[in-house]
Design an enzyme around this catalytic site. Structure first.
Site, PDB file in Angstrom:
ATOM      1  CE1 TYR A 128      -9.732  -6.019 -23.708  1.00  0.00           C
ATOM      2  CE2 TYR A 128      -9.216  -3.796 -24.441  1.00  0.00           C
ATOM      3  CZ  TYR A 128      -8.802  -5.064 -24.078  1.00  0.00           C
ATOM      4  OH  TYR A 128      -7.471  -5.365 -24.098  1.00  0.00           O
ATOM      5  CE  LYS A 132      -7.643  -5.803 -20.702  1.00  0.00           C
ATOM      6  NZ  LYS A 132      -6.897  -6.875 -20.012  1.00  0.00           N
TER       7      LYS A 132
END
Length: 233
Positions: A128, A132
């Site tokens: 994740y 990002k």
């Protein structure tokens, strides 16, 4: 009155964006994965597509283009873990950016966790945090490549949504207000005008790689190779 697309808007921050922007008098298109996820049937424009699937993301871009040129797109959709992190958090915003008629403004949802993302673009697995970092760099790349438009990344904070969990300490209300402001405020109110990373309407310094031209170029090459879709000049 602006025409605005919000992806991943069937719940959480995206749905809050839709509600606030609609209440303010804007025309809002809500994107959801499928019809079963749309609870609020009062929204006039609803677009569907599973952003984990490349063909459905391409079709979503087609649906959006049929509505005309958007004043703003809020790339809100995201997943925290699992096999679809890269597809939903990075590939989908890239594909929509490449295939949609360029909007006047593009807002990409980032996270403070992007600062721990890996700059190894050829890693076999991507977290994740990596996703990002990539999408933050995509926003900064877009700001350079489309200077007539506006592109920003936003850290909404750790908010109590389905993804963030009920114990998340940040404000849900503040978590969606920056995106709405960037999508609709007069350009004179937004400084820098484009290419910034925001937290609660204040610019912050992102990971250095987000502004690194070599990293940006490598990211575009990766996404072009992965999707078979080139980024327009």
């Amino acid at each position: 009155m602006a025409l605005i697309l919000v992806t991943g808007a069937s719940a959480g921050l995206g749905l809050a964006n839709v509600a606030a922007l609609t209440d303010a008098g804007h025309d809002v298109a809500l994107h959801a994965r499928n019809r079963d996820r749309v609870v609020d049937q009062s929204v006039r424009e609803v677009l569907y597509g599973d952003l984990a699937q490349l063909d459905e993301t391409v079709n979503l871009a087609r649906q959006a283009n049929e509505l005309g040129r958007f004043d703003a797109v809020i790339h809100n959709a995201g997943v925290l873990n699992g096999p679809d992190v890269f597809a939903v958090n990075v590939v989908a915003p890239y594909v929509l950016t490449a295939l949609m008629t360029p909007p006047a403004r593009a807002i990409f949802l980032s996270s403070s966790m992007h600062r721990s993302g890996s700059t190894d673009l050829r890693a076999r697995s991507r977290s994740y945090s990596d996703s990002k970092l990539y999408v933050t760099a995509l926003a900064m790349t877009l700001a350079v490549r489309r200077p007539a438009s506006m592109a920003h990344a936003v850290d909404p904070g750790w908010v109590p949504t389905r993804m963030g969990g009920s114990a998340a300490p940040d404000s849900l209300e503040e978590g969606h207000q920056t995106q709405e402001w960037l999508a609709t405020a007069d350009e004179s109110e937004i400084s820098p005008r484009s290419g910034a990373y925001w937290y609660h309407r204040k610019p912050r310094q992102p990971h250095p790689a987000a502004h690194d031209p070599r990293f940006q170029q490598g990211l575009l090459r990766l996404l072009e190779e992965h999707t078979g879709i080139g980024f327009p000049a």
